[in-house]
Design a protein around this motif. Sequence first.
Motif, PDB file in Angstrom:
ATOM      1  N   SER A   1      -5.418   8.995 -13.464  1.00 58.02           N
ATOM      2  CA  SER A   1      -6.959   8.745 -12.618  1.00 58.02           C
ATOM      3  C   SER A   1      -7.873   7.327 -12.051  1.00 58.02           C
ATOM      4  O   SER A   1      -8.081   6.442 -11.153  1.00 58.02           O
ATOM      5  CB  SER A   1      -7.955   9.307 -12.262  1.00 58.02           C
ATOM      6  OG  SER A   1      -8.524   9.736 -13.910  1.00 58.02           O
ATOM      7  N   GLN A   2      -7.611   6.315 -13.153  1.00 51.83           N
ATOM      8  CA  GLN A   2      -7.878   5.355 -13.166  1.00 51.83           C
ATOM      9  C   GLN A   2      -7.528   4.316 -13.014  1.00 51.83           C
ATOM     10  O   GLN A   2      -7.202   3.477 -12.477  1.00 51.83           O
ATOM     11  CB  GLN A   2      -9.005   4.636 -14.837  1.00 51.83           C
ATOM     12  CG  GLN A   2      -9.543   3.400 -15.326  1.00 51.83           C
ATOM     13  CD  GLN A   2     -10.366   3.355 -14.273  1.00 51.83           C
ATOM     14  OE1 GLN A   2     -11.352   4.530 -14.434  1.00 51.83           O
ATOM     15  NE2 GLN A   2     -10.876   2.152 -13.718  1.00 51.83           N
TER      16      GLN A   2
ATOM     17  N   CYS B   1       0.434  -1.526  -0.218  1.00 55.65           N
ATOM     18  CA  CYS B   1       0.202  -0.071  -0.168  1.00 55.65           C
ATOM     19  C   CYS B   1       0.778   1.059   0.020  1.00 55.65           C
ATOM     20  O   CYS B   1       0.800   1.912  -0.799  1.00 55.65           O
ATOM     21  CB  CYS B   1      -0.846   0.502   1.401  1.00 55.65           C
ATOM     22  SG  CYS B   1      -2.247  -1.571   0.832  1.00 55.65           S
ATOM     23  N   PHE B   2       2.271   1.575   0.597  1.00 52.05           N
ATOM     24  CA  PHE B   2       2.812   2.732   0.470  1.00 52.05           C
ATOM     25  C   PHE B   2       3.773   2.636  -0.331  1.00 52.05           C
ATOM     26  O   PHE B   2       3.524   3.377  -1.259  1.00 52.05           O
ATOM     27  CB  PHE B   2       3.703   2.480   1.814  1.00 52.05           C
ATOM     28  CG  PHE B   2       5.595   2.825   1.740  1.00 52.05           C
ATOM     29  CD1 PHE B   2       5.243   4.298   2.008  1.00 52.05           C
ATOM     30  CD2 PHE B   2       6.381   1.829   0.907  1.00 52.05           C
ATOM     31  CE1 PHE B   2       6.543   5.870   1.614  1.00 52.05           C
ATOM     32  CE2 PHE B   2       7.356   3.043   0.690  1.00 52.05           C
ATOM     33  CZ  PHE B   2       7.417   4.506   1.256  1.00 52.05           C
ATOM     34  N   LYS B   3       3.900   0.920  -1.698  1.00 54.42           N
ATOM     35  CA  LYS B   3       4.478   1.856  -2.449  1.00 54.42           C
ATOM     36  C   LYS B   3       3.715   2.217  -3.785  1.00 54.42           C
ATOM     37  O   LYS B   3       3.728   3.182  -4.515  1.00 54.42           O
ATOM     38  CB  LYS B   3       5.297   0.074  -3.014  1.00 54.42           C
ATOM     39  CG  LYS B   3       6.579   0.209  -2.375  1.00 54.42           C
ATOM     40  CD  LYS B   3       6.949  -1.439  -2.166  1.00 54.42           C
ATOM     41  CE  LYS B   3       6.611  -1.925  -3.621  1.00 54.42           C
ATOM     42  NZ  LYS B   3       7.620  -3.248  -4.319  1.00 54.42           N
ATOM     43  N   SER B   4       2.207   1.667  -3.320  1.00 49.88           N
ATOM     44  CA  SER B   4       1.370   2.387  -4.397  1.00 49.88           C
ATOM     45  C   SER B   4       0.689   3.753  -4.095  1.00 49.88           C
ATOM     46  O   SER B   4       0.708   4.203  -4.994  1.00 49.88           O
ATOM     47  CB  SER B   4      -0.219   1.391  -3.886  1.00 49.88           C
ATOM     48  OG  SER B   4       0.184   0.519  -4.352  1.00 49.88           O
ATOM     49  N   ILE B   5       0.794   3.506  -2.564  1.00 53.74           N
ATOM     50  CA  ILE B   5       1.085   5.161  -2.429  1.00 53.74           C
ATOM     51  C   ILE B   5       1.264   6.552  -2.809  1.00 53.74           C
ATOM     52  O   ILE B   5       1.642   7.485  -4.026  1.00 53.74           O
ATOM     53  CB  ILE B   5       0.540   5.330  -1.038  1.00 53.74           C
ATOM     54  CG1 ILE B   5      -1.236   5.339   0.008  1.00 53.74           C
ATOM     55  CG2 ILE B   5       0.541   6.828  -1.085  1.00 53.74           C
ATOM     56  CD1 ILE B   5      -0.685   5.434   0.668  1.00 53.74           C
ATOM     57  N   ALA B   6       3.078   6.010  -3.600  1.00 51.89           N
ATOM     58  CA  ALA B   6       4.015   6.844  -3.744  1.00 51.89           C
ATOM     59  C   ALA B   6       3.620   6.326  -5.278  1.00 51.89           C
ATOM     60  O   ALA B   6       4.272   7.484  -5.798  1.00 51.89           O
ATOM     61  CB  ALA B   6       5.307   5.806  -3.129  1.00 51.89           C
TER      62      ALA B   6
ATOM     63  N   VAL C   1      -5.807   0.773  -8.373  1.00 55.23           N
ATOM     64  CA  VAL C   1      -4.975   0.397  -6.961  1.00 55.23           C
ATOM     65  C   VAL C   1      -6.364   0.621  -5.811  1.00 55.23           C
ATOM     66  O   VAL C   1      -6.120  -0.664  -4.993  1.00 55.23           O
ATOM     67  CB  VAL C   1      -3.661   1.244  -6.877  1.00 55.23           C
ATOM     68  CG1 VAL C   1      -2.489   0.884  -6.231  1.00 55.23           C
ATOM     69  CG2 VAL C   1      -2.938   0.743  -8.246  1.00 55.23           C
ATOM     70  N   LEU C   2      -6.490   1.215  -5.887  1.00 48.01           N
ATOM     71  CA  LEU C   2      -6.879   2.041  -4.645  1.00 48.01           C
ATOM     72  C   LEU C   2      -8.528   0.588  -3.928  1.00 48.01           C
ATOM     73  O   LEU C   2      -8.233   0.356  -3.157  1.00 48.01           O
ATOM     74  CB  LEU C   2      -7.632   3.675  -4.008  1.00 48.01           C
ATOM     75  CG  LEU C   2      -6.383   4.105  -3.660  1.00 48.01           C
ATOM     76  CD1 LEU C   2      -7.194   5.841  -4.330  1.00 48.01           C
ATOM     77  CD2 LEU C   2      -4.969   4.542  -3.281  1.00 48.01           C
ATOM     78  N   LYS C   3      -9.014   0.531  -5.171  1.00 48.01           N
ATOM     79  CA  LYS C   3      -9.771  -0.127  -4.320  1.00 48.01           C
ATOM     80  C   LYS C   3      -9.491  -1.868  -4.344  1.00 48.01           C
ATOM     81  O   LYS C   3     -10.045  -2.152  -3.563  1.00 48.01           O
ATOM     82  CB  LYS C   3     -10.894  -0.208  -5.963  1.00 48.01           C
ATOM     83  CG  LYS C   3     -11.999  -1.343  -6.549  1.00 48.01           C
ATOM     84  CD  LYS C   3     -13.049  -1.036  -7.425  1.00 48.01           C
ATOM     85  CE  LYS C   3     -14.409  -2.316  -7.687  1.00 48.01           C
ATOM     86  NZ  LYS C   3     -14.617  -1.703  -8.944  1.00 48.01           N
TER      87      LYS C   3
END
Length: 197
Positions: free
Chosen positions: A41-42, A29-34, A47-49
């Motif tokens: 936006s899609q 999640c940390f890497k995804s947020i970075a 990723v967030l979903k």
Amino acid sequence: CQRIVMVLPSLVARLLITLLGVVYPSYECFKSIAKIEGASSQQTADVLKRWCMFWIVFGCFVALEPVADSLIFWLPLYYEVKVAFVVYLWHPRTQGATFVYDSFIQPTLLHYEYEIDQKLDALTSKGQQLFQNYSAYGIKWAQRRAVDLFSYIQQSQQAGGRVGANAQGAAGGVNYSAPQTAAQAATNAFGSRAHAE
């Protein structure tokens, strides 16, 4: 008597579930947020979903785990299946969390959403009321104790540090010496009264 086969002890399984079910997904999640800053936006929404679905499913798993542990721990390879299930949930090839969420959790929550919201609102309201009642009680108690402490200190200073055995007042007719520290004053003020209440 049939022997039960368990390769992983429960402690090792718990450690693996924590590492594979909490630590690794948290790092992902940390890497995804970075990566979100440069992504479209899609891609960001996908990723967030996916990670939100994982955490919802994992939260349900953690909530149900104690019940399963107490009922079916004796099944062969039970702990290994638990570890494999956690990996299945987040692994990109299986996307198990998406399947479990779409097939079971989302339909169930949608069906009972209104009832759950009503119960949560009622519990929140009751919790706020209890907090207000007990915090008001706690404040009154602290105020009484502070007044008792200051009254006791004032009386001990006026008496010059010594009170006779027959004296009336905060000491209740007991010999005492003037306290040298605030801790001694508090002990003297509250020690005899705490047992009376």
